[in-house]
Design a protein around this motif. Structure first.
Motif, PDB file in Angstrom:
ATOM      1  N   THR A  88      -3.805 -30.773  -8.282  1.00 18.81           N
ATOM      2  CA  THR A  88      -4.110 -29.336  -8.216  1.00 18.81           C
ATOM      3  C   THR A  88      -5.604 -29.109  -8.052  1.00 18.81           C
ATOM      4  O   THR A  88      -6.046 -28.321  -7.205  1.00 18.81           O
ATOM      5  N   SER A  99      -1.041 -25.704 -16.546  1.00 16.78           N
ATOM      6  CA  SER A  99      -0.131 -25.650 -15.409  1.00 16.78           C
ATOM      7  C   SER A  99      -0.897 -25.445 -14.111  1.00 16.78           C
ATOM      8  O   SER A  99      -1.981 -24.852 -14.091  1.00 16.78           O
ATOM      9  N   SER A 100      -0.314 -25.927 -13.030  1.00 23.70           N
ATOM     10  CA  SER A 100      -0.921 -25.783 -11.709  1.00 23.70           C
ATOM     11  C   SER A 100      -1.109 -24.313 -11.356  1.00 23.70           C
ATOM     12  O   SER A 100      -2.134 -23.919 -10.789  1.00 23.70           O
ATOM     13  N   GLU A 101      -0.136 -23.492 -11.719  1.00 19.69           N
ATOM     14  CA  GLU A 101      -0.203 -22.062 -11.401  1.00 19.69           C
ATOM     15  C   GLU A 101      -1.388 -21.390 -12.088  1.00 19.69           C
ATOM     16  O   GLU A 101      -2.129 -20.615 -11.471  1.00 19.69           O
ATOM     17  N   THR A 124      -4.738 -22.572 -10.615  1.00 20.17           N
ATOM     18  CA  THR A 124      -4.934 -21.980  -9.288  1.00 20.17           C
ATOM     19  C   THR A 124      -5.348 -20.520  -9.389  1.00 20.17           C
ATOM     20  O   THR A 124      -6.307 -20.079  -8.736  1.00 20.17           O
ATOM     21  N   LYS A 125      -4.645 -19.744 -10.197  1.00 27.28           N
ATOM     22  CA  LYS A 125      -4.959 -18.317 -10.349  1.00 27.28           C
ATOM     23  C   LYS A 125      -6.379 -18.111 -10.859  1.00 27.28           C
ATOM     24  O   LYS A 125      -7.128 -17.266 -10.348  1.00 27.28           O
TER      25      LYS A 125
END
Length: 417
Positions: free
Chosen positions: A297, A322-324, A327-328
């Protein structure tokens, strides 16, 4: 084992005691009224008051307080008033109830009649006096939520033995001599008493005692794991010591070696891994899949391998996100706020902050100031500080009262940014 105790005590002598925070003892009437019925018109005000009370008076995190309130009011799960009234009827004073809710807030979600009352009745039937009952259950309220008389009675007795052993060394010896040699019960009491002599606080001892990992029921494995954790220099008075003991106990030497080798392949020196483990013991428990996902990520978001290593060495918790979320937060900080990747690398703790509750409100204030011609300050200056520091630094310092009010409204979300 005795040498371990001496080593642990020497470690403590060179470290300072932390400050303890105690919850407000006068909880029953206030909390009961805050959960009482109210008209729809003042529902939002009542909810805000309840969250503020749980946070300010009992020391809960805002997230936990809001979570409890949502489950109680929105999901109609549990009846806090019934729980509080039941405890009161069994002789628990306000100070006991304050401690119980602080240590085990989910007790408010349990069924007073079906779950709690039977356990209290069972303990009373064994002849436990009210003074003993309230003391033990205030220290380990999770016993109230256990299922089955056997489990409730067993753990109640374990906790009682530890409390009494703290009061008298003679009780400690008589307690051990009364147990069958080599039995699981003897192992548990002996191991807990060893941890107690090392300086592990009662609260942490109890959390180990009732955990599902059964660390304290072992013998050779427990002694080996304890030796490793003590030799690493963990402070026995801290939760990190207990967490490290859990991890080392549960993982085989081969699994630990494989995990260290994985981190090594990603760019970390072996000594770096152990330094990170001391900061964040859960580091070794993260699965290989999640470690690689985290690495990929950051690479996908244009961080270099060296930058990834720098961030995780400084803030090991980054690798468990988490990747999410990563990223956000990266896209917001770099694309929306126009901070550089290097700015983020220098302040990796920002990945652990709430986007909605911390990052966005503060950045909205900064954007409003930038719109008025101010430059953009550093990431650390904006995000790595407490709310009061941030408000004094960017909101309250202005002489223009209208501007202060406008910025405060933006910060609190009372006005669209």
């Amino acid at each position: 084992m005795y040498s371990l105790i001496l080593r642990g005590r020497r470690l403590i002598e060179f470290q300072k005691w932390g400050h303890l925070r105690f919850a407000s003892p006068n909880v029953l009437s206030t909390l009961s009224s805050s959960f009482s019925s109210a008209s729809p018109a003042d529902g939002r005000k009542r909810n805000n008051f309840t969250v503020a009370y749980l946070v300010d008076s009992l020391g809960f995190t805002t997230k936990l307080a809001e979570s409890i309130l949502r489950k109680v009011t929105s999901e109609a799960k549990g009846d806090p008033n019934s729980v509080l009234n039941l405890l009161k009827s069994h002789g628990f004073r306000d100070s006991h109830i304050s401690t119980i809710i602080s240590n085990y807030p989910r007790l408010l979600l349990l069924d007073a009649e079906k779950s709690l009352a039977p356990n209290l009745k069972f303990l009373h039937s064994r002849g436990a006096p009210t003074s003993e009952l309230t003391e033990i259950l205030s220290k380990v309220p999770k016993i109230l939520g256990m299922k089955g008389d056997k489990a409730v009675g067993r753990y109640y007795d374990f906790v009682k033995d530890i409390i009494e052993a703290d009061k008298s060394s003679n009780y400690e010896m008589s307690c051990l001599s009364a147990l069958p040699e080599g039995s699981r019960q003897e192992n548990i009491i002996r191991n807990v008493l060893v941890l107690r002599r090392l300086g592990v606080p009662q609260k942490l001892l109890f959390s180990l005692l009732i955990s599902c990992s059964h660390i304290v029921s072992g013998k050779e494995r427990f002694e080996e794991s304890l030796k490793k954790v003590v030799e690493m220099g963990f402070d026995p008075r801290t939760s990190k010591f207990v967490e490290a003991l859990r991890i080392v106990y549960q993982m085989s030497d081969k699994t630990v070696e494989d995990k260290v080798n994985l981190y090594n392949r990603l760019g970390f020196a072996v000594e770096d891994v152990w330094e990170m483990f001391k900061k964040y013991p859960f580091l070794l428990a993260i699965s290989e899949k999640n470690i690689l996902n985290s690495f990929e990520t950051f690479m996908r978001l244009a961080f270099t391998r060296d930058e990834f290593v720098r961030m995780v060495k400084h803030c090991p918790q980054c690798i468990g996100l988490s990747s999410e979320l990563v990223t956000k937060k990266t896209e917001f900080l770099v694309n929306t706020m126009i901070w550089t990747v290097e700015d983020v690398v220098s302040n990796p703790a920002v990945f652990g902050y709430s986007l909605e509750k911390r990052i966005v409100p503060r950045c909205n204030v900064i954007k409003a100031l930038m719109f008025r011609g101010n430059g953009i300050p550093s990431v650390g200056y904006v995000l790595v500080c407490k709310d009061e520091v941030f408000l004094n630094r960017y909101v309250r310092k202005h002489d223009d009262k209208e501007l202060v009010a406008e910025l405060m409204a933006i910060f609190t979300g009372d006005r669209a940014s």
